[in-house]
Design a protein around this motif. Sequence first.
Motif, short mmCIF file in Angstrom:
data_model
loop_
_atom_site.label_atom_id
_atom_site.label_comp_id
_atom_site.label_asym_id
_atom_site.label_seq_id
_atom_site.Cartn_x
_atom_site.Cartn_y
_atom_site.Cartn_z
N ARG A 134 -0.15 -0.25 -15.56
CA ARG A 134 0.90 0.73 -15.27
C ARG A 134 1.76 0.27 -14.11
O ARG A 134 2.99 0.39 -14.15
N ILE A 135 1.15 -0.29 -13.07
CA ILE A 135 1.91 -0.78 -11.92
C ILE A 135 2.83 -1.91 -12.34
O ILE A 135 4.00 -1.96 -11.94
N LEU A 136 2.34 -2.81 -13.17
CA LEU A 136 3.18 -3.92 -13.64
C LEU A 136 4.35 -3.40 -14.48
O LEU A 136 5.47 -3.92 -14.39
N TYR A 177 0.84 -1.20 0.00
CA TYR A 177 0.00 0.00 0.00
C TYR A 177 0.88 1.25 0.00
O TYR A 177 0.65 2.19 -0.77
N SER A 178 1.91 1.27 0.84
CA SER A 178 2.77 2.44 0.96
C SER A 178 3.50 2.74 -0.35
O SER A 178 3.72 3.90 -0.70
N THR A 179 3.87 1.70 -1.09
CA THR A 179 4.53 1.89 -2.38
C THR A 179 3.58 2.53 -3.37
O THR A 179 3.95 3.49 -4.07
N LEU A 180 2.34 2.04 -3.42
CA LEU A 180 1.35 2.61 -4.35
C LEU A 180 1.00 4.04 -3.95
O LEU A 180 0.78 4.89 -4.82
N LYS A 181 0.97 4.32 -2.67
CA LYS A 181 0.71 5.68 -2.20
C LYS A 181 1.84 6.61 -2.66
O LYS A 181 1.59 7.72 -3.13
N PHE A 182 3.07 6.15 -2.56
CA PHE A 182 4.22 6.93 -3.02
C PHE A 182 4.11 7.20 -4.52
O PHE A 182 4.28 8.34 -4.97
#
Length: 87
Positions: free
Chosen positions: A62-64, A29-34
């Motif tokens: 996009r994340i992949l 979650y913290s990575t996606l928030k960043f």
Amino acid sequence: MSRQRSMESILASEYVTIGELARLTDSRYSTLKFYTEEGMLPFEQAEENLTRRYKREETVARILRIKQWKSDGLSIPQMKEALGVNQ
């Protein structure tokens, strides 16, 4: 706190939350928030409760892509440039 939606429900939705994106992409979650704060993950703001909503298919893709670039050794500025994000 609301109940988590089933994976079936998430996969049928056009929009998902950041927590659901974390489940879909096996990301923190913290990575996606960043990434969101850096402008790398576009979102829409739901008016009623100010929840950020992400378009499921394009955001997962996009994340992949970002994960692949990270494993290839690209820096955040390089990724932002590749995504066309203003720095």
